[in-house]
Design an enzyme around this catalytic site. Structure first.
Site, short mmCIF file in Angstrom:
data_model
loop_
_atom_site.label_atom_id
_atom_site.label_comp_id
_atom_site.label_asym_id
_atom_site.label_seq_id
_atom_site.Cartn_x
_atom_site.Cartn_y
_atom_site.Cartn_z
N TYR A 434 0.88 -1.28 -0.11
CA TYR A 434 -0.12 -0.12 -0.02
C TYR A 434 0.78 1.35 -0.05
O TYR A 434 2.03 1.14 0.09
CB TYR A 434 -1.20 -0.04 1.01
N GLU A 435 0.24 2.36 -0.17
CA GLU A 435 0.84 3.76 -0.56
C GLU A 435 1.85 3.62 -1.59
O GLU A 435 2.89 4.32 -1.58
CB GLU A 435 1.50 4.23 0.76
#
Lengths: 592, 592
Positions: A434-435
């Site tokens: 994620y990110e």
């Protein structure tokens, strides 16, 4: 049942002996003496160990549940969140104008290592709120700031980031969520977002969604994206909560890990939203949030490795199995502890050298952020921007690998959920994704950051290493064990950067094919630098006859391990980079 | 929902173009022409794809349940097991004297790749039965063989291995299970065993447990361990099932993966057991089973990587996200497929090069096993024994890593259980642990196998590589792209072995500290050799203008990738080995 011992001594060593923060010319740092940081970290450590650690397994087992649109968090999460709020831990680095404590980002980073090690899922509720705070703080109007920030700082209201849609993750230009202008200056937001962490839950009065959407008639692609605040409950002018807004959780995802955090499908149906910053400039605002979030994810990957390592070391000391080949170490017992076996030690040393090096890297990065933001140092800002994908990508790749190694120390017991090691691995796995998945980080690094500002930041990085080596090469012990290997690794990195410059212009794929390798090469050079700086500090402390020289001797042992066994990976990474585009690009898509 | 396309073409290429099995002077191999293997693999592939693949997710989701001592397997497992039995797939390599099909082990290995790729948990029920068959076949009395083997070959009765106890895993000398001699020549077995795969379930009429226990009064430690058959139901002399024996499943473990397989705590309470082989010589018999099992686990690690890779490649071709930096490849669509991005390709090529190289390594190893067992070739037996820890340890370490890479291609979607990629990772993780954790494999390799028989097998391995290079160096293209890198890697391995010889005698830890590195170094040299042999075969086919030259060209591309980007890891491994014991052993246990 896992253990967690907050690594206070090591944090203090990095802050005061290595980074010497108290002497740094950064606003707010003059308050950060050892007493002050000691008191904060001690208190945060207690909460991490006593409140958050016991809830980690609860969160994994119970997960979150959705019933009639209501998401219930695991038993005990609510009460623990109250503890965080009451202790003032939610707004450490926020602006006092809105009720924050105004401490440097560095303090927040050190504290968050402790909280995240103890319970990643739990800490995400607060972490995302901080990220949303950052974006609103940097880009929203004064009115919106006044309306939303104070309650977000206390986490009475939590925040989210709504970027991803079913058909679009990294490629935000594809997004379809719409924002139709309404009469009152607000917008009507409609669309579906997925993978929204903490999108809906029962731990706060209100949830402030930051949502990317397109205003009809705007430019195509990423240039037509705007950012909106969409609160779960409309906030009245007097600050009280009004009607429920047109946003709801449609489903909870079943995930490999971070079960304690609610990962939601969010449906927006003409929800009232308020533009943050300028129309069509949403991506810029979102990046403010993403950059902070990427540093935060680096902390997460590292923190999971840290707690997993502690448990592995503990188990290796306790579990009796086999005999030391050089002679029994526990002759009166039925067997020797696992830790006598060289390969178990090899694994533990890999973990320890990464965890301690990574810790220094993260705290140094946090200091650079403060130097940029609080002292207005553009060089520090540039350097941090260059290193952000490395912090995110390298520390989470290695962090995950390190949790796997820790799990392996337990043998079959590591595979059983009861023992808790599986959870560290499963939870750490998300940090690579994620990110911005780590491949995207590598792309950002090689495709963008490396050449940004005419390559000034990367040249400054090389210069910094060169100066450090030059300044210290009179120290014979430091030179042979630390500076020489650092110099060799840094040279590998320079050669790689040169390869990209010479080949990337005419064929971008020649550079991008080596992007992940370069990210790891860069990461190793950073950790090599950190180990050299830590070794220097440890040697100075030994010479000064500090009370705990054993701690310093161990630092040198661990540092030498890093330089001898882990840092040489730079050579392999360089060899791969030098092989260029052809091996990677030669096959037709259908031949995979 | 995952896909699985049995890699029949690639299996055939290795069997016939590379290993040329039909021409090999091994009993039974003359039957193995392309028509024969093609028919078998085609049929096995259909079962794998159509029957076992759809049950993989079912097994993960439902898991096994224990109620009143009865273990229920996931929906559909029973029926699929009937399909396996009815098709005669359970006794492919078993002795026809007891009802087996008497095919070479090589055929069983090729078939098992397909079954294991499709459904690891399911295949364990049969795999463990095969292992138990091997031990009984090699060591038990004719009476016991006649009584148990026929029904085990058909899997009407399944088998288990009972080694581990709560306080003892690798260190079997610590085990406490007791075997008291009874009047009728049998023994009364009592004790608790844990982590018993397929220990109890509803898919067979009877379960034949192989149990390690100590006969009171025997030697201390591993020299006092005996092996027993303990059936779940006593088998009457006429072959019918009699009374329930004193063995029961006390609990099912909750695990990270392989949920479809029942991992049991087994309690033995004066259960009737029959000695296999000689008293106190149980370990030897168990090793027969373990060696076969270790090869089988190598297949598992590799097979999970294989199916995960297929899914990743498929997703990368389908998912539209971002644009090719060198120009749009799908200009009419909203974005290009993921596979245009160099870092996605880098990941897929890593996986592909490992999967195809690993496949050749496994089939070659199976051929060595046949050469040893069927043709009585001691050199082949010695070489396989040397490589067994490499097959198990290297292929499962890399296999797991490869599944993680495949999962990563999916971004956030890879983390969601629905997509199935998480299961491949969680399932593959066990292969690094069971049948001797990979650190134990490394210890076996460096501490025992390397010096076994005066180092003859390892010298023969080096000699084989040298001869292969010498025989083929007239082939210029092969030389520069394949033989030269193989020579360099082999030299790294020789240097490492030399380091161990020179330093290991006076300090065993100097060798053992590098054991995992050596296992990986060795594994890379094996895969390097396989790629060189595959490249040679592919070049020959291209020269012979076979119909599918594109397949052969792709083989060369993938092989060059391996040689240029993966094989150079040997240098890093050597550097670590050369750093010796000190970095690894320097810290006191309490300083971790």
């Amino acid at each position: 049942m896992t253990i967690y011992n907050p690594p206070l001594k090591d944090l203090e060593f990095v802050l005061h002996d290595v980074l010497k923060i108290h002497e740094a010319d950064i606003p707010g740092y003059s308050d950060l003496d050892a007493d002050f940081t000691g008191a904060i970290l001690d208190e945060a450590g207690k909460i991490a160990r006593d409140v958050l650690t016991p809830l980690n397994e609860v969160g994994d087992k119970e997960g979150c549940t959705l019933e009639n649109g209501v998401v219930r968090t695991p038993t005990g999460f609510k009460e623990a969140f109250d503890t965080m709020r009451e202790g003032g831990w939610t707004g450490l680095s926020a602006d006092p104008e809105f009720g924050g404590q105004g401490m440097p980002y560095l303090v927040g980073t050190a504290v968050s290592e402790l909280f995240v090690s103890a319970n990643l899922s739990f800490n995400m509720y607060q972490g995302l709120t901080n990220g949303a705070y950052e974006a609103i703080y940097a880009h929203a109007s004064d009115e919106l700031k006044a309306k939303f920030l104070p309650k977000m700082i206390t986490c009475e209201w939590t925040g989210t980031m709504n970027l991803t849609e079913p058909h679009c993750g990294t490629d935000l230009g594809l997004l379809r969520s719409k924002a139709e202008p309404a009469d009152n200056g607000s917008y009507k937001i409609s669309g579906q977002k997925i993978f929204i962490s903490a999108g809906e839950h029962d731990m706060s009065e209100n949830i402030i969604h930051l949502v990317l959407a397109k205003i009809p008639g705007g430019p195509e692609g990423v240039k037509g994206i705007s950012l909106f605040i969409v609160p779960k409950f409309i906030v009245n002018d007097d600050g009280s909560l009004g009607a429920r807004n047109g946003v709801a959780c449609g489903n909870l995802e079943e995930k490999m890990g971070i079960h304690g955090n609610a990962t939601c499908v969010m449906n927006f149906d003409e929800a009232e939203g308020y533009l943050v910053g300028d129309a069509h400039k949403g991506l810029r605002a979102m990046f403010t949030m993403m950059n902070a979030a990427r540093l935060g994810v680096g902390v997460q990957g590292h923190a999971q490795a840290s707690v997993a390592y502690q448990n592995a070391a503990d188990y290796a000391r306790d579990r009796l199995q086999g005999r030391d080949v050089t002679g029994a170490k526990n002759p009166d017992g039925p067997a020797d502890p696992l830790i006598v076996h060289p390969d178990i030690r090899r694994s533990l040393m890999d973990q320890k050298a990464f965890v301690e090096g990574g810790r220094a890297f993260l705290l140094w990065s946090a200091m650079l952020l403060d130097e940029g933001e609080l002292a207005g140092n553009k060089d520090s800002e540039g350097l941090l921007s260059l290193m952000t994908p490395v912090i995110k990508g390298f520390l989470t790749d290695k962090g995950f690998e390190s949790t796997v190694q820790a799990q392996q120390v337990f043998g079959g017991h590591g595979y059983i959920e009861e023992q808790g090691m599986s959870q560290f691995v499963r939870d750490a796995r998300i940090t690579m994704i994620y990110e911005g998945a780590n491949g995207v980080q590598a792309l950002d690094l090689v495709g963008r950051k490396l050449a940004s500002d005419g390559g000034k930041p990367v040249m400054a990085f090389f210069e910094m290493i060169k100066s450090f080596i030059k300044e210290n090469e009179g120290n014979e012990a430091l030179k042979s064990d630390f500076l020489d290997p650092l110099k060799a690794a840094s040279k590998d990195m320079q050669t790689a950067a040169m390869y990209f410059m010479q080949n990337g212009m005419k064929n971008p794929n020649a550079a991008l094919a080596g992007s992940t390798d370069f990210m790891h090469l860069f990461g190793h050079v950073c950790l090599g630098l950190m180990w050299a700086r830590m070794a220097k500090a440890a040697m100075a402390s030994i010479e000064a006859e500090v009370p705990d020289t054993r701690f310093c001797e161990n630092k040198l042992v661990t540092g030498r391990y890093y330089m001898q066994r882990l840092l040489p990976e730079t050579g392999l990474r360089l060899a791969r980079i030098n092989s260029g585009a052809t091996p990677v690009m030669a096959l037709a898509a259908e031949d995979f």
